[in-house]
Design a protein around this motif. Structure first.
Motif, PDB file in Angstrom:
ATOM      1  N   ASN A 160      41.063  28.458  38.350  1.00  0.00           N
ATOM      2  CA  ASN A 160      41.504  29.469  37.397  1.00  0.00           C
ATOM      3  C   ASN A 160      40.967  30.831  37.801  1.00  0.00           C
ATOM      4  N   LEU A 161      41.572  31.857  37.250  1.00  0.00           N
ATOM      5  CA  LEU A 161      41.105  33.229  37.454  1.00  0.00           C
ATOM      6  C   LEU A 161      40.052  33.535  36.399  1.00  0.00           C
ATOM      7  N   ASP A 162      39.071  34.365  36.760  1.00  0.00           N
ATOM      8  CA  ASP A 162      38.157  34.808  35.709  1.00  0.00           C
ATOM      9  C   ASP A 162      38.831  35.961  34.960  1.00  0.00           C
ATOM     10  N   VAL A 163      38.248  36.370  33.847  1.00  0.00           N
ATOM     11  CA  VAL A 163      38.876  37.364  32.980  1.00  0.00           C
ATOM     12  C   VAL A 163      39.086  38.687  33.719  1.00  0.00           C
ATOM     13  N   ASP A 164      38.126  39.083  34.548  1.00  0.00           N
ATOM     14  CA  ASP A 164      38.263  40.336  35.298  1.00  0.00           C
ATOM     15  C   ASP A 164      39.442  40.279  36.267  1.00  0.00           C
ATOM     16  N   GLU A 165      39.630  39.129  36.905  1.00  0.00           N
ATOM     17  CA  GLU A 165      40.755  38.972  37.831  1.00  0.00           C
ATOM     18  C   GLU A 165      42.087  39.025  37.083  1.00  0.00           C
ATOM     19  N   VAL A 166      42.124  38.429  35.885  1.00  0.00           N
ATOM     20  CA  VAL A 166      43.344  38.485  35.078  1.00  0.00           C
ATOM     21  C   VAL A 166      43.653  39.934  34.711  1.00  0.00           C
ATOM     22  N   ASP A 167      42.627  40.674  34.283  1.00  0.00           N
ATOM     23  CA  ASP A 167      42.819  42.088  33.939  1.00  0.00           C
ATOM     24  C   ASP A 167      43.338  42.879  35.132  1.00  0.00           C
ATOM     25  N   LYS A 168      42.805  42.592  36.299  1.00  0.00           N
ATOM     26  CA  LYS A 168      43.233  43.281  37.525  1.00  0.00           C
ATOM     27  C   LYS A 168      44.687  42.958  37.842  1.00  0.00           C
ATOM     28  N   LEU A 169      45.052  41.694  37.705  1.00  0.00           N
ATOM     29  CA  LEU A 169      46.424  41.274  37.992  1.00  0.00           C
ATOM     30  C   LEU A 169      47.409  41.918  37.031  1.00  0.00           C
TER      31      LEU A 169
ATOM     32  N   TRP B 169      52.758  40.007  43.293  1.00  0.00           N
ATOM     33  CA  TRP B 169      51.915  40.860  42.460  1.00  0.00           C
ATOM     34  C   TRP B 169      50.429  40.587  42.688  1.00  0.00           C
ATOM     35  N   GLY B 170      50.096  39.348  42.980  1.00  0.00           N
ATOM     36  CA  GLY B 170      48.707  39.040  43.300  1.00  0.00           C
ATOM     37  C   GLY B 170      48.236  39.826  44.506  1.00  0.00           C
ATOM     38  N   LEU B 171      49.105  39.921  45.526  1.00  0.00           N
ATOM     39  CA  LEU B 171      48.766  40.687  46.733  1.00  0.00           C
ATOM     40  C   LEU B 171      48.725  42.179  46.435  1.00  0.00           C
ATOM     41  N   LYS B 172      49.715  42.679  45.697  1.00  0.00           N
ATOM     42  CA  LYS B 172      49.780  44.110  45.386  1.00  0.00           C
ATOM     43  C   LYS B 172      48.578  44.571  44.572  1.00  0.00           C
ATOM     44  N   GLN B 173      48.132  43.723  43.658  1.00  0.00           N
ATOM     45  CA  GLN B 173      47.027  44.090  42.766  1.00  0.00           C
ATOM     46  C   GLN B 173      45.663  43.797  43.373  1.00  0.00           C
ATOM     47  N   GLY B 174      45.665  43.240  44.583  1.00  0.00           N
ATOM     48  CA  GLY B 174      44.396  43.003  45.277  1.00  0.00           C
ATOM     49  C   GLY B 174      43.582  41.861  44.725  1.00  0.00           C
ATOM     50  N   VAL B 175      44.244  40.872  44.115  1.00  0.00           N
ATOM     51  CA  VAL B 175      43.528  39.691  43.618  1.00  0.00           C
ATOM     52  C   VAL B 175      43.250  38.779  44.809  1.00  0.00           C
ATOM     53  N   SER B 176      42.027  38.302  44.930  1.00  0.00           N
ATOM     54  CA  SER B 176      41.612  37.578  46.140  1.00  0.00           C
ATOM     55  C   SER B 176      42.290  36.223  46.297  1.00  0.00           C
ATOM     56  N   SER B 177      42.589  35.532  45.196  1.00  0.00           N
ATOM     57  CA  SER B 177      43.179  34.192  45.311  1.00  0.00           C
ATOM     58  C   SER B 177      44.698  34.249  45.135  1.00  0.00           C
ATOM     59  N   HIS B 178      45.370  33.215  45.656  1.00  0.00           N
ATOM     60  CA  HIS B 178      46.828  33.125  45.553  1.00  0.00           C
ATOM     61  C   HIS B 178      47.226  32.951  44.085  1.00  0.00           C
TER      62      HIS B 178
ATOM     63  N   HIS C 107      49.876  31.868  41.273  1.00  0.00           N
ATOM     64  CA  HIS C 107      51.065  31.090  40.981  1.00  0.00           C
ATOM     65  C   HIS C 107      51.045  30.764  39.488  1.00  0.00           C
ATOM     66  N   PRO C 108      52.186  30.418  38.895  1.00  0.00           N
ATOM     67  CA  PRO C 108      52.264  30.222  37.441  1.00  0.00           C
ATOM     68  C   PRO C 108      51.252  29.230  36.881  1.00  0.00           C
ATOM     69  N   HIS C 109      51.046  28.111  37.577  1.00  0.00           N
ATOM     70  CA  HIS C 109      50.135  27.091  37.048  1.00  0.00           C
ATOM     71  C   HIS C 109      48.703  27.622  36.930  1.00  0.00           C
ATOM     72  N   LYS C 110      48.337  28.525  37.836  1.00  0.00           N
ATOM     73  CA  LYS C 110      46.985  29.086  37.778  1.00  0.00           C
ATOM     74  C   LYS C 110      46.814  29.921  36.508  1.00  0.00           C
ATOM     75  N   LEU C 111      47.863  30.618  36.087  1.00  0.00           N
ATOM     76  CA  LEU C 111      47.776  31.404  34.854  1.00  0.00           C
ATOM     77  C   LEU C 111      47.691  30.479  33.634  1.00  0.00           C
ATOM     78  N   ARG C 112      48.428  29.385  33.657  1.00  0.00           N
ATOM     79  CA  ARG C 112      48.365  28.414  32.549  1.00  0.00           C
ATOM     80  C   ARG C 112      46.964  27.809  32.454  1.00  0.00           C
ATOM     81  N   HIS C 113      46.403  27.467  33.605  1.00  0.00           N
ATOM     82  CA  HIS C 113      45.068  26.890  33.613  1.00  0.00           C
ATOM     83  C   HIS C 113      44.029  27.913  33.163  1.00  0.00           C
ATOM     84  N   SER C 114      44.203  29.164  33.567  1.00  0.00           N
ATOM     85  CA  SER C 114      43.278  30.227  33.160  1.00  0.00           C
ATOM     86  C   SER C 114      43.333  30.410  31.646  1.00  0.00           C
TER      87      SER C 114
END
Length: 303
Positions: A117-126, A231-240, A242-249
């Motif tokens: 999962n993404l941490d909250v800061d990574e979600v905010d960045k994305l 968008w993950g690449l554009k926003q500079g988020v380090s991990s790949h 995908h939709p399931h990662k957002l659901r898990h987060s």
């Protein structure tokens, strides 16, 4: 021999029609079962089986061994056996055989890989997408809705405009097994949905789909996956991304804040609590602590 020309195929064809029409399993599941059963037909032909009644437990084990020798991994062998077991169960239910010879045969135990999962800061960045481009607004609305409600990607693309109640702040979705559920949407998700609906009103579309492509058609799962990764690449988020990662987060962050496992289960649309436990990587110690604190019979040795 082409599997469809085998004398074993008619029964498989009838089973595939059953799971598509009567059980209404997802297209991906049906395609997977069809692929595995066609391979099993070819393998069965090779060992001299011309009628499914000839398939007994030793021959099922032989098919499993041959699959392993062919280099098939554990999870793929488990999937193949699952398809065979389901098909043979159906044959039993149709009165075509007395018992399922695959029932007592163990399949490889597959290790459960918990999604990251993404941490909250990574979600905010994305989600920090500030653009007036219609597609960017649509994508942020999708990301906010996905993370805000913990949706499956199939649920996201299936939303129609009438399924969103902007007054109550709720969205209605159809999940696995055609189970319906109504979910709350946060203020930020509603704000970006409102912005997207302004652009959406000027676009022609063949149906009532909430999220559409630049060609005016309901956006596809593949397109959502592609756009999220971009968008993950554009926003500079380090991990790949995908939709399931957002659901898990969504599930992880909600559980960390509330500790309400049952509530998270309901929001995710899980039929089994055990699925939610694995999905949100709860450990046994946490559950034991909850049990000891809450159950009247847990306080052993105390009077």
């Amino acid at each position: 021999m082409n599997p469809s020309e085998s004398p074993l195929y008619p029964a498989v064809g009838a089973f595939l029609r059953y799971i598509k029409v009567q059980r209404q399993l997802s297209p991906l599941t049906c395609e997977s079962y069809e692929r595995q059963l066609e391979i099993l037909i070819s393998m069965s032909d090779e060992i001299g089986i011309s009628d499914w009644e000839q398939l007994d437990a030793p021959k099922v084990r032989m098919l499993l061994v041959r699959s392993k020798r062919a280099g098939l991994g554990e999870s793929s062998r488990a999937l193949r056996m699952s398809a065979l077991r389901s098909f043979l169960d159906w044959q039993v239910s149709q009165g075509n055989r007395m018992a399922n010879p695959a029932k007592g045969i163990s399949t490889p135990r597959t290790s459960k890989h918990l999604p990251q999962n993404l941490d909250v800061d990574e979600v905010d960045k994305l989600l920090d997408i500030d653009s007036k481009d219609p597609l960017a607004v649509r994508d942020r609305a999708m990301l906010e809705t996905m993370y805000g409600a913990g949706l499956r990607v199939s649920e996201l693309v299936g939303i129609n405009i009438r399924h969103v109640d902007m007054v109550t702040g709720e969205v209605w979705v159809v999940g696995k097994g055609s189970k319906e559920r109504r979910l709350p949407l946060g203020r930020t998700a509603l704000t970006w949905l409102e912005k997207w609906l302004v652009f959406r009103a000027d676009l022609s579309c063949e149906d009532d789909a909430l999220f559409i492509s630049n060609k005016g058609k309901r956006i596809s799962v593949r397109n959502v996956q592609k756009r999220f990764a971009e968008w993950g690449l554009k926003q500079g988020v380090s991990s790949h991304i995908h939709p399931h990662k957002l659901r898990h987060s969504f599930a992880t962050h909600l559980l960390e804040s509330s500790g309400d496992l049952r509530g998270v289960q309901e929001l995710l649309g899980h039929s089994s609590m055990s699925t939610t436990q694995i999905y949100t990587h709860l450990d046994f110690q946490h559950l034991a602590t909850v049990y000891d604190a809450a159950h009247p019979r847990a306080k052993r040795g105390k009077s």
